[in-house]
Design a protein around this motif. Structure first.
Motif, PDB file in Angstrom:
ATOM      1  N   PRO A   1      52.198  19.965  37.020  1.00  0.00           N
ATOM      2  CA  PRO A   1      52.236  19.989  35.553  1.00  0.00           C
ATOM      3  C   PRO A   1      53.519  19.351  35.037  1.00  0.00           C
ATOM      4  CG  PRO A   1      51.826  22.183  36.479  1.00  0.00           C
ATOM      5  CD  PRO A   1      52.306  21.306  37.590  1.00  0.00           C
ATOM      6  N   GLN A   2      53.477  18.890  33.800  1.00  0.00           N
ATOM      7  CA  GLN A   2      54.687  18.351  33.178  1.00  0.00           C
ATOM      8  C   GLN A   2      55.714  19.469  33.017  1.00  0.00           C
ATOM      9  OE1 GLN A   2      54.076  16.728  29.274  1.00  0.00           O
ATOM     10  NE2 GLN A   2      56.047  15.697  29.214  1.00  0.00           N
ATOM     11  N   ASP A   3      56.972  19.173  33.364  1.00  0.00           N
ATOM     12  CA  ASP A   3      58.071  20.133  33.232  1.00  0.00           C
ATOM     13  C   ASP A   3      57.744  21.480  33.879  1.00  0.00           C
ATOM     14  OD1 ASP A   3      59.571  18.274  31.777  1.00  0.00           O
ATOM     15  OD2 ASP A   3      58.588  18.843  29.909  1.00  0.00           O
ATOM     16  N   ALA A   4      57.190  21.420  35.097  1.00  0.00           N
ATOM     17  CA  ALA A   4      56.903  22.649  35.836  1.00  0.00           C
ATOM     18  C   ALA A   4      58.205  23.419  36.065  1.00  0.00           C
ATOM     19  CB  ALA A   4      56.254  22.314  37.172  1.00  0.00           C
ATOM     20  N   VAL A   5      58.174  24.725  35.818  1.00  0.00           N
ATOM     21  CA  VAL A   5      59.359  25.578  35.963  1.00  0.00           C
ATOM     22  C   VAL A   5      59.134  26.514  37.154  1.00  0.00           C
ATOM     23  CG1 VAL A   5      60.824  27.321  34.889  1.00  0.00           C
ATOM     24  CG2 VAL A   5      59.862  25.466  33.501  1.00  0.00           C
ATOM     25  N   LEU A   6      60.081  26.531  38.090  1.00  0.00           N
ATOM     26  CA  LEU A   6      59.970  27.378  39.268  1.00  0.00           C
ATOM     27  C   LEU A   6      60.630  28.730  39.002  1.00  0.00           C
ATOM     28  CD1 LEU A   6      61.027  24.749  41.974  1.00  0.00           C
ATOM     29  CD2 LEU A   6      58.725  25.241  41.116  1.00  0.00           C
ATOM     30  N   PRO A   7      60.084  29.818  39.540  1.00  0.00           N
ATOM     31  CA  PRO A   7      60.740  31.127  39.405  1.00  0.00           C
ATOM     32  C   PRO A   7      62.134  31.071  40.025  1.00  0.00           C
ATOM     33  CG  PRO A   7      58.504  31.357  40.265  1.00  0.00           C
ATOM     34  CD  PRO A   7      58.819  29.897  40.285  1.00  0.00           C
ATOM     35  N   PRO A   8      63.187  31.292  39.261  1.00  0.00           N
ATOM     36  CA  PRO A   8      64.550  31.013  39.736  1.00  0.00           C
ATOM     37  C   PRO A   8      65.018  31.879  40.893  1.00  0.00           C
ATOM     38  CG  PRO A   8      64.607  32.159  37.625  1.00  0.00           C
ATOM     39  CD  PRO A   8      63.177  31.788  37.871  1.00  0.00           C
ATOM     40  N   ASN A   9      64.503  33.093  41.041  1.00  0.00           N
ATOM     41  CA  ASN A   9      65.013  34.000  42.058  1.00  0.00           C
ATOM     42  C   ASN A   9      64.300  33.896  43.402  1.00  0.00           C
ATOM     43  OD1 ASN A   9      66.923  35.103  40.256  1.00  0.00           O
ATOM     44  ND2 ASN A   9      65.371  36.475  39.398  1.00  0.00           N
ATOM     45  N   TRP A  10      63.247  33.107  43.442  1.00  0.00           N
ATOM     46  CA  TRP A  10      62.528  32.919  44.701  1.00  0.00           C
ATOM     47  C   TRP A  10      63.228  31.854  45.531  1.00  0.00           C
ATOM     48  CZ3 TRP A  10      57.294  34.326  46.367  1.00  0.00           C
ATOM     49  CH2 TRP A  10      56.697  35.314  45.563  1.00  0.00           C
ATOM     50  N   LYS A  11      63.250  32.045  46.858  1.00  0.00           N
ATOM     51  CA  LYS A  11      63.676  30.981  47.741  1.00  0.00           C
ATOM     52  C   LYS A  11      62.526  29.985  47.894  1.00  0.00           C
ATOM     53  CE  LYS A  11      67.142  33.637  50.252  1.00  0.00           C
ATOM     54  NZ  LYS A  11      67.591  34.155  51.560  1.00  0.00           N
ATOM     55  N   VAL A  12      62.887  28.723  48.055  1.00  0.00           N
ATOM     56  CA  VAL A  12      61.884  27.652  48.027  1.00  0.00           C
ATOM     57  C   VAL A  12      60.795  27.869  49.077  1.00  0.00           C
ATOM     58  CG1 VAL A  12      61.544  25.196  48.502  1.00  0.00           C
ATOM     59  CG2 VAL A  12      63.400  25.935  47.001  1.00  0.00           C
ATOM     60  N   GLY A  13      61.199  28.176  50.317  1.00  0.00           N
ATOM     61  CA  GLY A  13      60.211  28.362  51.382  1.00  0.00           C
ATOM     62  C   GLY A  13      59.266  29.514  51.093  1.00  0.00           C
TER      63      GLY A  13
END
Length: 302
Positions: free
Chosen positions: A82-94
């Motif tokens: 999606p455009q400007d997808a926002v990731l949950p900040p407290n999750w580690k990427v893996g």
């Protein structure tokens, strides 16, 4: 070649506002397809309906035969950025990617997540918190989510927006690697990028489909070339007698435009003949380009 995406007479209304009006186009399997148009053209709404985020008010959409408006119909078939997808900040990427992989019912979530991070050039971010990453890194992690599990159709909304030139180039390289093996749809304002990547495109304006065509037809590379002139008098009447030449005109004192019939004369033949004739007449050239830029074409049509 089979059709991967079929959009037929699709409209979307928000109250009295018509965001998309009776739009139809098809995307061939394995193609990279561009969605283009100015702000308010209906690109994002069309993209969202393809993803199943919005449902059409009229018409129908089929992706690999599935109806996006049916819950779960696109699982395993479509990956979405999606455009400007926002990731949950407290999750580690893996952990985040593995969680999404489980939701997608991939057989080995950790392996699928690591492979996707490798594809976007970020294997070292596995244990990094999403909130600690730069915008460019977060965009590539979101891209990893879209390609994870190698879905046959991948929908990308502004995949290089806000990225620095080096990272944007790496994303374009990835898209080139995906096309042919996957069907890729890219919605973007970056017309130079779409011209470089896409096999075909749909141009929208004010909710209406202006045209849907191959990129070669959009830019005229199969029927037009341009010669940038330095000096000399161009023999237009003689040029018009060349085999396959439909028209030759000076668009400006320094720009010669030649339209040709590629069924009569191959592009390389008539370009070579034209350059040779100009050289014989003492005309000095600065360059030759096939067709016109996609940006020029879009500006004329919208």
């Amino acid at each position: 070649m089979s059709v991967a995406i079929d959009i037929r007479n699709v409209s979307k209304h928000f109250g009295h506002k018509v965001a998309v009006n009776n739009v139809s186009f098809m995307v061939q399997e394995g193609h990279c397809y561009g969605l283009i148009g100015p702000n308010g053209a209906g690109k994002t709404t069309t993209f969202s309906m393809m993803c199943g985020f919005l449902h059409p008010s009229a018409g129908e959409i089929r992706i690999l035969g599935a109806d996006p408006s049916v819950p779960g119909a696109l699982k395993g078939k479509v990956g979405v950025l999606p455009q400007d997808a926002v990731l949950p900040p407290n999750w580690k990427v893996g952990e985040l990617l593995a969680h999404w992989a489980r939701l997608s019912e991939l057989s080995n979530p950790d392996d699928a997540s690591r492979q996707a991070l490798e594809r976007v050039g970020l294997p070292e971010t596995w244990s990094v918190a999403a909130g600690a990453m730069s915008h460019g890194m977060a965009k590539r992690v979101a891209m990893a989510q879209a390609i994870m599990g190698a879905p046959p159709v991948i929908l990308l909304d502004e995949p290089t927006a806000g990225l620095d030139p080096k990272i944007a180039a790496s994303v374009r390289t990835l898209i080139r690697e995906l096309k042919g093996k996957h069907t890729v749809v890219v919605s973007s304002h970056n017309l130079q990028e779409l011209e470089e990547l896409c096999d075909a495109t749909a141009l929208l304006d004010k909710g209406n489909l202006v045209t849907a065509a191959s990129m070669a037809d959009m830019t005229g590379t199969q029927g037009e070339f341009r010669v940038l002139l330095a000096s000399g008098e161009v023999p237009l009447e003689v040029l018009r007698t060349l085999k396959g030449c439909r028209e030759a005109r000076l668009e400006s004192p320094t720009l010669l435009v030649v339209h040709f019939d590629s069924t009569v004369s191959a592009p390389e033949d008539i370009i070579t003949q034209t350059v040779a004739l100009l050289a014989q007449r003492g005309v000095k050239l600065l360059g030759v380009t096939r067709g016109q830029r996609l940006e020029e074409r879009v500006l004329k049509l919208t």
